[in-house]
Write an enzyme that holds these catalytic residues in place. Structure first.
Site, PDB file in Angstrom:
ATOM      1  N   GLU A 116       0.823  -1.216   0.000  1.00  0.00           N
ATOM      2  CA  GLU A 116       0.000   0.000   0.000  1.00  0.00           C
ATOM      3  C   GLU A 116       0.858   1.267   0.000  1.00  0.00           C
ATOM      4  O   GLU A 116       0.363   2.351   0.324  1.00  0.00           O
ATOM      5  CB  GLU A 116      -0.956   0.025   1.207  1.00  0.00           C
ATOM      6  CG  GLU A 116      -1.865  -1.184   1.337  1.00  0.00           C
ATOM      7  CD  GLU A 116      -2.899  -1.329   0.214  1.00  0.00           C
ATOM      8  OE1 GLU A 116      -2.907  -0.479  -0.702  1.00  0.00           O
ATOM      9  OE2 GLU A 116      -3.665  -2.301   0.256  1.00  0.00           O
ATOM     10  N   HIS A 140      -2.975   2.200   8.305  1.00  0.00           N
ATOM     11  CA  HIS A 140      -4.028   1.369   7.699  1.00  0.00           C
ATOM     12  C   HIS A 140      -4.223   0.134   8.564  1.00  0.00           C
ATOM     13  O   HIS A 140      -3.254  -0.574   8.860  1.00  0.00           O
ATOM     14  CB  HIS A 140      -3.615   0.972   6.277  1.00  0.00           C
ATOM     15  CG  HIS A 140      -4.473  -0.106   5.681  1.00  0.00           C
ATOM     16  ND1 HIS A 140      -5.848   0.005   5.561  1.00  0.00           N
ATOM     17  CD2 HIS A 140      -4.157  -1.323   5.171  1.00  0.00           C
ATOM     18  CE1 HIS A 140      -6.325  -1.095   4.988  1.00  0.00           C
ATOM     19  NE2 HIS A 140      -5.328  -1.920   4.757  1.00  0.00           N
ATOM     20  N   HIS A 142      -7.115  -3.265   9.678  1.00  0.00           N
ATOM     21  CA  HIS A 142      -8.306  -4.048   9.324  1.00  0.00           C
ATOM     22  C   HIS A 142      -9.230  -4.103  10.535  1.00  0.00           C
ATOM     23  O   HIS A 142      -9.275  -5.099  11.261  1.00  0.00           O
ATOM     24  CB  HIS A 142      -7.881  -5.450   8.867  1.00  0.00           C
ATOM     25  CG  HIS A 142      -7.136  -5.459   7.573  1.00  0.00           C
ATOM     26  ND1 HIS A 142      -6.611  -6.600   7.003  1.00  0.00           N
ATOM     27  CD2 HIS A 142      -6.827  -4.449   6.717  1.00  0.00           C
ATOM     28  CE1 HIS A 142      -6.001  -6.291   5.850  1.00  0.00           C
ATOM     29  NE2 HIS A 142      -6.117  -4.990   5.670  1.00  0.00           N
ATOM     30  N   GLU A 170     -17.796  11.986  22.282  1.00  0.00           N
ATOM     31  CA  GLU A 170     -16.472  12.516  21.945  1.00  0.00           C
ATOM     32  C   GLU A 170     -16.199  12.518  20.437  1.00  0.00           C
ATOM     33  O   GLU A 170     -15.307  13.225  19.966  1.00  0.00           O
ATOM     34  CB  GLU A 170     -15.378  11.686  22.644  1.00  0.00           C
ATOM     35  CG  GLU A 170     -15.315  10.265  22.110  1.00  0.00           C
ATOM     36  CD  GLU A 170     -14.119   9.467  22.618  1.00  0.00           C
ATOM     37  OE1 GLU A 170     -14.316   8.286  22.900  1.00  0.00           O
ATOM     38  OE2 GLU A 170     -13.007  10.020  22.704  1.00  0.00           O
ATOM     39  N   HIS A 211     -12.856  -3.848   3.671  1.00  0.00           N
ATOM     40  CA  HIS A 211     -11.393  -3.999   3.792  1.00  0.00           C
ATOM     41  C   HIS A 211     -10.838  -3.395   5.090  1.00  0.00           C
ATOM     42  O   HIS A 211     -10.185  -4.078   5.865  1.00  0.00           O
ATOM     43  CB  HIS A 211     -10.714  -3.372   2.564  1.00  0.00           C
ATOM     44  CG  HIS A 211      -9.236  -3.557   2.525  1.00  0.00           C
ATOM     45  ND1 HIS A 211      -8.511  -3.721   1.352  1.00  0.00           N
ATOM     46  CD2 HIS A 211      -8.308  -3.611   3.508  1.00  0.00           C
ATOM     47  CE1 HIS A 211      -7.225  -3.873   1.640  1.00  0.00           C
ATOM     48  NE2 HIS A 211      -7.086  -3.806   2.938  1.00  0.00           N
TER      49      HIS A 211
HETATM   50  P1  13P Z   1       1.087  -5.474   3.081  1.00  0.00           P
HETATM   51  O1  13P Z   1       1.488  -6.754   3.813  1.00  0.00           O
HETATM   52  O2  13P Z   1       1.677  -5.421   1.689  1.00  0.00           O
HETATM   53  O3  13P Z   1       1.365  -4.254   3.903  1.00  0.00           O
HETATM   54  O4  13P Z   1      -0.491  -5.552   2.814  1.00  0.00           O
HETATM   55  C1  13P Z   1      -1.377  -5.694   3.874  1.00  0.00           C
HETATM   56  C2  13P Z   1      -2.672  -5.025   3.618  1.00  0.00           C
HETATM   57  O5  13P Z   1      -3.393  -4.746   4.559  1.00  0.00           O
HETATM   58  C3  13P Z   1      -3.067  -4.677   2.238  1.00  0.00           C
HETATM   59  O6  13P Z   1      -4.152  -3.815   2.203  1.00  0.00           O
HETATM   60 ZN    ZN Z   2      -5.346  -3.921   4.052  1.00  0.00          ZN
END
Ligand code: 13P
Ligand code: ZN
Length: 275
Positions: A116, A140, A142, A170, A211
């Site tokens: 990413e 980023h 999940h 908040e 995602h």
């Molecule tokens: P990477 O292992 O390449 O960082 O990818 C993980 C991910 O969350 C892709 O969206």
């Molecule tokens: Zn991801």
């Protein structure tokens, strides 16, 4: 100074581990990057090697030419960062065109920065400009509950922002500019990076449908705290929706306006629509 002794490196490692402990980083899920300050690079320069090849980023970020970043590696597990940071992380430098990078430290067992990287760097470029250089962290993750909501709420900025604001008092204070939503796209390339960075011009948070989430902030505490606040709010919303009945009461548009006044934040009227 040793890279691993630098305060920003320790803060980065701690944040990776905090994210792992939250359950946001199954397998190699998620990635983190930090735009390193000039004085921080100067402190560790003895340990940096300048003999690696330049590689294509996959997009161009001219405003970030010559900048240095600490980033997680592609395919690396957040749970391992604290045990072996030199295997999981790298310090990269961007070239003068902002289209290539090279590895100066880390990734001792091979590999490359996160897939990413285009999204991280395009977000860094947009947020650096929008914040007058203050924002340095792009994260980023999940995040389970936020992802779950992308299956049942319309994928609209107004709906996600308003619903998540309502779940905890908040929230409008922590993310007053709101949340952007990107419909499902193939991850890891330039197209999703362009869509995300477009939203980041006005927001500090972008949700990727089915995602995860991207957050931007000035430092590790603020950026982790932002991700944590949005995800906790999403968890409350999942519980409320799971209880089946309609909300009997909530925070009203006028109450948000009163909150904005006392807490001195601007809450855009587009999120305060009548339902
Ligand atoms: P990477 O292992 O390449 O960082 O990818 C993980 C991910 O969350 C892709 O969206
Ligand atoms: Zn991801």
């Amino acid at each position: 100074m040793k890279v691993l002794d630098a305060k920003f490196v320790q803060g980065f490692i701690r944040m990776c581990n905090d994210g792992w402990l939250q359950g946001w980083h199954e397998r190699n899920g998620g990635n983190l990057s930090y735009r390193i300050k000039e004085e921080e690079i100067a402190e560790i320069k003895d340990e940096l090697k300048e003999d690696a090849d330049w590689q294509e980023i996959g997009t161009t970020v001219p405003k970030l030419a010559g900048e240095y970043f600490l980033v997680t590696g592609s395919g690396k597990y957040f749970r391992n960062v604290i045990l072996d940071p030199e295997d999981s992380l790298s310090i990269i430098e961007l070239d003068e065109s902002g289209s290539k990078y090279r590895i100066l430290w880390g990734m001792v067992n091979g590999g490359r920065p996160t897939s990413e990287l285009p999204s991280h760097l395009m977000n860094h470029e947009v947020k650096m400009i929008a914040s007058g250089g203050k924002h340095r962290v792009i994260y980023h993750a999940h995040t389970t509950n936020t992802i779950a909501l992308t299956f049942v709420l319309p994928l609209e900025d107004e709906v996600f922002t308003r619903e998540l604001w309502e779940m905890a008092t908040e929230c409008p204070v922590v993310f007053p500019s709101g949340i952007g939503v990107v419909g499902w796209m193939v991850p890891g390339g330039r197209d999703i990076a362009v869509a995300t960075s477009e939203l980041m011009k006005q927001y500090d948070v972008a949700i990727w449908a089915h995602h995860g989430m991207f957050c931007s902030g000035e430092d590790f505490d603020l950026t982790f705290g932002l991700m944590h606040t949005v995800e906790k709010s999403a968890e409350i919303l999942v519980k409320v929706l799971s209880m089946g009945s309609k909300k009997l009461q909530t925070i009203t548009p006028d109450e948000f306006r009163a909150l904005a006044k006392d807490f001195k934040v601007d809450l855009p009227e587009k999120f305060l629509y009548e339902k």
